[in-house]
Scaffold this motif. Structure first.
Motif, PDB file in Angstrom:
ATOM      1  N   PHE A 258       0.772  -1.103  -0.047  1.00 30.19           N
ATOM      2  CA  PHE A 258       0.080  -0.138  -0.016  1.00 30.19           C
ATOM      3  C   PHE A 258       0.931   1.361   0.105  1.00 30.19           C
ATOM      4  O   PHE A 258       1.869   1.120   0.678  1.00 30.19           O
ATOM      5  N   ARG A 259       0.361   2.230  -0.704  1.00 31.76           N
ATOM      6  CA  ARG A 259       1.071   3.584  -0.734  1.00 31.76           C
ATOM      7  C   ARG A 259       0.014   4.609  -0.557  1.00 31.76           C
ATOM      8  O   ARG A 259      -0.843   4.628  -1.121  1.00 31.76           O
ATOM      9  N   GLY A 260       0.337   5.501   0.356  1.00 33.54           N
ATOM     10  CA  GLY A 260      -0.457   6.878   0.645  1.00 33.54           C
ATOM     11  C   GLY A 260       0.314   8.072   0.872  1.00 33.54           C
ATOM     12  O   GLY A 260       1.267   8.019   1.289  1.00 33.54           O
ATOM     13  N   GLU A 261      -0.211   9.048   0.303  1.00 36.97           N
ATOM     14  CA  GLU A 261       0.471  10.467   0.741  1.00 36.97           C
ATOM     15  C   GLU A 261      -0.755  11.406   1.232  1.00 36.97           C
ATOM     16  O   GLU A 261      -1.749  11.223   0.639  1.00 36.97           O
ATOM     17  N   LEU A 262      -0.286  12.277   2.159  1.00 30.82           N
ATOM     18  CA  LEU A 262      -1.214  13.430   2.853  1.00 30.82           C
ATOM     19  C   LEU A 262      -0.369  14.612   2.801  1.00 30.82           C
ATOM     20  O   LEU A 262       0.417  14.628   3.317  1.00 30.82           O
TER      21      LEU A 262
ATOM     22  N   VAL B  98      -8.733  25.312  10.780  1.00 31.51           N
ATOM     23  CA  VAL B  98      -9.103  24.537   9.613  1.00 31.51           C
ATOM     24  C   VAL B  98      -8.046  23.851   8.952  1.00 31.51           C
ATOM     25  O   VAL B  98      -6.903  24.534   8.735  1.00 31.51           O
ATOM     26  N   ASP B  99      -8.310  22.691   8.541  1.00 25.18           N
ATOM     27  CA  ASP B  99      -7.359  21.599   7.775  1.00 25.18           C
ATOM     28  C   ASP B  99      -7.765  21.599   6.152  1.00 25.18           C
ATOM     29  O   ASP B  99      -8.657  21.206   5.962  1.00 25.18           O
ATOM     30  N   PHE B 100      -6.707  21.929   5.316  1.00 23.50           N
ATOM     31  CA  PHE B 100      -6.721  21.517   3.927  1.00 23.50           C
ATOM     32  C   PHE B 100      -6.006  20.192   3.815  1.00 23.50           C
ATOM     33  O   PHE B 100      -4.824  20.160   4.143  1.00 23.50           O
ATOM     34  N   LEU B 101      -6.551  19.204   3.465  1.00 19.80           N
ATOM     35  CA  LEU B 101      -6.050  17.543   3.312  1.00 19.80           C
ATOM     36  C   LEU B 101      -6.064  17.369   2.009  1.00 19.80           C
ATOM     37  O   LEU B 101      -7.170  16.845   1.440  1.00 19.80           O
ATOM     38  N   HIS B 102      -4.928  17.099   1.466  1.00 19.89           N
ATOM     39  CA  HIS B 102      -4.847  16.418  -0.143  1.00 19.89           C
ATOM     40  C   HIS B 102      -4.322  14.976   0.255  1.00 19.89           C
ATOM     41  O   HIS B 102      -3.349  14.651   0.671  1.00 19.89           O
ATOM     42  N   ILE B 103      -5.068  14.154  -0.207  1.00 16.26           N
ATOM     43  CA  ILE B 103      -5.042  12.805   0.016  1.00 16.26           C
ATOM     44  C   ILE B 103      -5.081  11.895  -1.187  1.00 16.26           C
ATOM     45  O   ILE B 103      -5.615  12.131  -2.057  1.00 16.26           O
ATOM     46  N   ALA B 104      -3.800  10.968  -1.535  1.00 17.53           N
ATOM     47  CA  ALA B 104      -3.666  10.238  -2.639  1.00 17.53           C
ATOM     48  C   ALA B 104      -3.258   8.999  -2.240  1.00 17.53           C
ATOM     49  O   ALA B 104      -2.372   8.566  -1.281  1.00 17.53           O
ATOM     50  N   THR B 105      -4.065   7.796  -2.328  1.00 10.48           N
ATOM     51  CA  THR B 105      -4.042   6.382  -1.839  1.00 10.48           C
ATOM     52  C   THR B 105      -4.244   5.360  -3.004  1.00 10.48           C
ATOM     53  O   THR B 105      -4.858   5.603  -4.106  1.00 10.48           O
ATOM     54  N   GLY B 106      -3.818   4.132  -2.748  1.00  6.68           N
ATOM     55  CA  GLY B 106      -4.120   3.042  -3.652  1.00  6.68           C
ATOM     56  C   GLY B 106      -5.599   2.587  -2.987  1.00  6.68           C
ATOM     57  O   GLY B 106      -6.066   3.116  -2.060  1.00  6.68           O
ATOM     58  N   SER B 107      -5.957   1.302  -3.353  1.00  3.54           N
ATOM     59  CA  SER B 107      -7.218   0.648  -3.030  1.00  3.54           C
ATOM     60  C   SER B 107      -7.213   0.431  -1.511  1.00  3.54           C
ATOM     61  O   SER B 107      -6.450  -0.180  -1.224  1.00  3.54           O
ATOM     62  N   HIS B 108      -8.284   0.908  -0.854  1.00  6.12           N
ATOM     63  CA  HIS B 108      -8.399   0.458   0.598  1.00  6.12           C
ATOM     64  C   HIS B 108      -9.652   0.776   1.388  1.00  6.12           C
ATOM     65  O   HIS B 108     -10.523   1.445   0.576  1.00  6.12           O
ATOM     66  N   LEU B 109     -10.035   0.319   2.309  1.00  9.47           N
ATOM     67  CA  LEU B 109     -11.349   0.458   3.256  1.00  9.47           C
ATOM     68  C   LEU B 109     -10.968   1.014   4.588  1.00  9.47           C
ATOM     69  O   LEU B 109     -10.063   0.436   5.165  1.00  9.47           O
TER      70      LEU B 109
ATOM     71  N   ARG C 134      -7.558  10.040  -5.332  1.00  9.47           N
ATOM     72  CA  ARG C 134      -7.309  11.222  -5.047  1.00  9.47           C
ATOM     73  C   ARG C 134      -8.398  12.424  -4.561  1.00  9.47           C
ATOM     74  O   ARG C 134      -9.581  12.235  -5.359  1.00  9.47           O
ATOM     75  N   SER C 135      -8.159  12.725  -3.443  1.00 10.27           N
ATOM     76  CA  SER C 135      -9.253  13.886  -2.915  1.00 10.27           C
ATOM     77  C   SER C 135      -8.784  14.890  -2.123  1.00 10.27           C
ATOM     78  O   SER C 135      -7.549  14.904  -1.649  1.00 10.27           O
TER      79      SER C 135
END
Length: 338
Positions: free
Chosen positions: A55-59, A67-78, A138-139
């Protein structure tokens, strides 16, 4: 920009406190590391991945005054958040999620919907829920205290985990504003950031309200709660009127003073305290607004229903420990005349 692993979270938190205008980049190379990372930033989650070690994830995170700005990029997960994890979280914020790439399925309050690129969804950190993200997810999420959205709790329970489609209502405008602000906010001065974040949250609140009106969604409120929300709306509308008090509110709603008092007992507040707190908050916003820097303190006090400048100064100092002029000077970074 330096990348930080989950083992550096404590040091990273110190960096953020010293340099609040910095964008912080976190990364994780397993689902376990991602769980630790997410738990340390947005609260407890359980994370499952098909191949945990691959698994790879970046935040990327930018924080401005809660107030947080959160840019998230990940692989498939639950990712799942249960009642125990909710109870352990001291903050009960809201998340406004914008899907950028890929798709994900979100579940909360008995509703499940799938988001595609450009779609929004409002989620409540004080409720259990789950997110099933597909590969190349990515969100961009905005995390903020719930009172900043300006939507009553009864309505929030009806709108969380409801898909706001990319091409409907105010979604295109909010999406463009959020993306542009996320890109430029680290380079904006403090006053500009405050104004921009305030306007973004106002626009987001209007988008959520529009979605409620469009779908016909209404909260299931008992008569007492419905009356209390009508009274709250009346207070907001008449906040600038110096004559606004418990007696005038009771008369306007054809109830006794005792009945009004009993309604507010359940909120842990009094009518007078609620009016005073709202007036003070509006005054704080105006005093910190650079566009209103030339407006005298007395005029701002009168604008929000305080009968005299001296009374306002006394109440303001009691609530903040500062005079209005001192507060304005600190917020604007410039010596202003009261």
């Amino acid at each position: 920009m330096r990348c930080h692993t989950t083992g550096e979270l404590d040091m990273q938190n110190e960096m953020e406190a010293d340099n609040p205008a910095a964008v912080v980049h976190h990364s994780a190379s397993s689902s376990g590391a991602w769980r630790s990372l997410v738990t340390g930033i947005v609260g407890g989650f359980a994370v499952d991945a098909v191949r945990p070690g691959k698994f790879r994830g970046e935040l990327r995170r930018f924080t401005h005054e809660g107030v947080d700005f959160l840019h998230i990029a990940t692989g498939s997960h639950l990712a799942r958040r249960d009642e125990a994890q909710v109870a352990a979280e001291p903050r009960s914020d809201l998340f406004l999620n914008l899907q950028l790439e890929g798709s994900c399925r979100m579940t909360q309050n008995g509703r499940t919907e799938e988001l595609q690129a450009g779609d929004f969804m409002l989620c409540d950190a004080a409720r259990p829920g789950e997110v099933l993200a597909e590969a190349n997810h990515r969100s961009l999420s905005l995390r903020f205290p719930r009172e900043l959205l300006g939507i009553p709790q009864g309505y929030l329970e009806q709108i969380t985990a409801v898909r706001i489609q990319a091409d409907t209502g105010l979604a295109p405008a909010v999406g463009a504003f959020l993306l542009n602000l996320h890109r430029t906010i680290p380079d904006i001065g403090l006053q500009g950031r405050r104004a921009a974040v305030r306007h973004l949250l106002g626009l987001a609140g209007a988008m959520v309200q529009t979605q409620l009106e469009t779908t016909g969604t209404r909260p299931q409120l008992d008569p007492q709660q419905a009356l209390l929300e009508r009274i709250d709306g009346y207070i907001e509308k008449h906040l600038s009127d110096p004559a606004l008090d418990a007696s005038s509110i009771a008369a306007a709603h054809f109830i006794s003073y005792r009945r009004l008092h009993s309604l507010y007992e359940g909120t842990g507040n009094t009518v007078a305290a609620s009016i005073r707190a709202r007036r003070l908050e509006r005054c704080r916003q105006d005093l910190a607004d650079p566009f209103l820097a030339a407006i005298p303190v007395a005029a701002i006090a009168g604008r929000w229903g305080f009968g005299s400048a001296s009374h306002f100064s006394q109440v303001f100092r009691g609530a903040t420990g500062q005079t209005p002029a001192e507060y304005r000077q600190l917020q604007l970074g410039t010596r202003m005349s009261a």
